[in-house]
Design an enzyme around this catalytic site. Structure first.
Site, PDB file in Angstrom:
ATOM      1  N   ASP A  40       0.855  -1.188   0.000  1.00 51.43           N
ATOM      2  CA  ASP A  40       0.000   0.000   0.000  1.00 51.43           C
ATOM      3  C   ASP A  40       0.898   1.248   0.000  1.00 51.43           C
ATOM      4  OD1 ASP A  40      -3.211   0.567   1.021  1.00 51.43           O
ATOM      5  OD2 ASP A  40      -1.780   2.230   1.082  1.00 51.43           O
ATOM      6  N   ILE A  41       0.525   2.230  -0.793  1.00 45.99           N
ATOM      7  CA  ILE A  41       1.335   3.445  -0.939  1.00 45.99           C
ATOM      8  C   ILE A  41       1.325   4.285   0.342  1.00 45.99           C
ATOM      9  CG2 ILE A  41      -0.421   5.069  -1.808  1.00 45.99           C
ATOM     10  CD1 ILE A  41       1.509   5.745  -4.094  1.00 45.99           C
ATOM     11  N   ASN A  96     -12.554  -2.968   3.078  1.00 45.15           N
ATOM     12  CA  ASN A  96     -13.388  -1.777   3.175  1.00 45.15           C
ATOM     13  C   ASN A  96     -14.420  -1.802   2.050  1.00 45.15           C
ATOM     14  OD1 ASN A  96     -11.882  -0.789   5.365  1.00 45.15           O
ATOM     15  ND2 ASN A  96     -10.393   0.174   4.009  1.00 45.15           N
ATOM     16  N   GLY A 102     -15.421   2.961   4.258  1.00 40.63           N
ATOM     17  CA  GLY A 102     -14.157   3.661   4.019  1.00 40.63           C
ATOM     18  C   GLY A 102     -13.451   3.258   2.734  1.00 40.63           C
ATOM     19  N   GLN A 103     -14.200   2.678   1.802  1.00 42.80           N
ATOM     20  CA  GLN A 103     -13.582   2.274   0.526  1.00 42.80           C
ATOM     21  C   GLN A 103     -13.312   3.503  -0.336  1.00 42.80           C
ATOM     22  OE1 GLN A 103     -15.892  -0.572  -1.727  1.00 42.80           O
ATOM     23  NE2 GLN A 103     -14.254  -0.887  -3.240  1.00 42.80           N
ATOM     24  N   HIS A 109     -10.424  -5.220  -3.089  1.00 42.31           N
ATOM     25  CA  HIS A 109      -9.069  -5.527  -2.635  1.00 42.31           C
ATOM     26  C   HIS A 109      -9.104  -5.915  -1.167  1.00 42.31           C
ATOM     27  CE1 HIS A 109      -9.899  -1.216  -2.264  1.00 42.31           C
ATOM     28  NE2 HIS A 109      -9.187  -1.234  -1.150  1.00 42.31           N
ATOM     29  N   HIS A 111      -6.862  -5.700   2.299  1.00 41.23           N
ATOM     30  CA  HIS A 111      -5.699  -5.138   2.987  1.00 41.23           C
ATOM     31  C   HIS A 111      -5.155  -6.244   3.894  1.00 41.23           C
ATOM     32  CE1 HIS A 111      -6.541  -0.730   2.272  1.00 41.23           C
ATOM     33  NE2 HIS A 111      -7.775  -1.209   2.116  1.00 41.23           N
TER      34      HIS A 111
HETATM   35  P1  AMP Z   1      -9.509   1.507   0.363  1.00 36.32           P
HETATM   36  O1  AMP Z   1      -9.533   2.832   1.070  1.00 36.32           O
HETATM   37  O2  AMP Z   1      -9.875   0.340   1.214  1.00 36.32           O
HETATM   38  O3  AMP Z   1     -10.319   1.563  -0.921  1.00 36.32           O
HETATM   39  O4  AMP Z   1      -7.999   1.225  -0.015  1.00 36.32           O
HETATM   40  C1  AMP Z   1      -7.357   1.798  -1.091  1.00 36.32           C
HETATM   41  C2  AMP Z   1      -5.905   1.787  -0.754  1.00 36.32           C
HETATM   42  O5  AMP Z   1      -5.161   1.968  -1.936  1.00 36.32           O
HETATM   43  C3  AMP Z   1      -5.474   2.889   0.211  1.00 36.32           C
HETATM   44  O6  AMP Z   1      -4.970   2.299   1.412  1.00 36.32           O
HETATM   45  C4  AMP Z   1      -4.385   3.646  -0.568  1.00 36.32           C
HETATM   46  O7  AMP Z   1      -3.310   4.038   0.249  1.00 36.32           O
HETATM   47  C5  AMP Z   1      -3.975   2.621  -1.599  1.00 36.32           C
HETATM   48  N1  AMP Z   1      -3.409   3.157  -2.836  1.00 36.32           N
HETATM   49  C6  AMP Z   1      -3.882   4.169  -3.592  1.00 36.32           C
HETATM   50  N2  AMP Z   1      -3.122   4.341  -4.686  1.00 36.32           N
HETATM   51  C7  AMP Z   1      -2.145   3.409  -4.622  1.00 36.32           C
HETATM   52  C8  AMP Z   1      -1.041   3.065  -5.459  1.00 36.32           C
HETATM   53  N3  AMP Z   1      -0.776   3.724  -6.603  1.00 36.32           N
HETATM   54  N4  AMP Z   1      -0.242   2.052  -5.065  1.00 36.32           N
HETATM   55  C9  AMP Z   1      -0.479   1.395  -3.911  1.00 36.32           C
HETATM   56  N5  AMP Z   1      -1.514   1.652  -3.100  1.00 36.32           N
HETATM   57  C10 AMP Z   1      -2.327   2.648  -3.436  1.00 36.32           C
END
Ligand code: AMP
Ligand code: ZN
Length: 123
Positions: A40-41, A96, A102-103, A109, A111
């Site tokens: 995760d970024i 999420n 909180g999605q 995906h 986590h």
């Molecule tokens: P969610 O909030 O459950 O939809 O999770 C989306 C996740 O994607 C968040 O934790 C972000 O930090 C992560 N995210 C967004 N863009 C990227 C990216 N380019 N590479 C890796 N993770 C990312």
């Protein structure tokens, strides 16, 4: 070979479809026929990986019986990745879902969070 589940193969507007396609770079720590795993970024724990199906499905709220094999493969991939990451003390898998959940990325995906103690209830 798994039957193609309901949904789109890819969405050109979707961030995670672009990562799956390789159009946006990610460090693939895991890949199989059905999914990829990458950091995760914006990590929320010492280990924070995302497990993303190659097939575009918006969220778990859209899951149907036809997705069962795909969903099972995500969970077994998470367990395999967790073993590889040596998360022997435990970890948390989070999905999420929707606004209240909180999605923020509308491509299903998991986590995988580990390396610290997780609180309950979550925020
Ligand atoms: P969610 O909030 O459950 O939809 O999770 C989306 C996740 O994607 C968040 O934790 C972000 O930090 C992560 N995210 C967004 N863009 C990227 C990216 N380019 N590479 C890796 N993770 C990312
Ligand atoms: Zn997508």
């Amino acid at each position: 070979m798994m039957k193609i589940p309901p949904g789109n193969l890819a969405s050109s507007e979707c961030l995670f479809c672009k990562i799956v396609a390789g159009d946006i770079p990610a460090n693939r720590v895991y890949e199989d026929e059905f999914c990829i795993g990458f950091p995760d970024i914006n990590p929320q724990a010492p280990t924070h990986l995302l497990i993303v199906p190659k097939h575009h499905i918006t969220s778990i709220a859209k899951a149907e019986a036809g997705h069962a094999a795909l969903l099972g493969s995500l969970m077994s991939a998470a367990a395999e990745i967790a073993r590889g990451e040596k998360l022997s003390k435990g970890y948390r898998i989070v999905v999420n879902t929707g606004d209240d959940g909180g999605q923020t990325v509308n491509h299903l995906h998991l986590h995988l969070l580990g390396g610290r103690h997780m609180n309950w209830p979550p925020g």
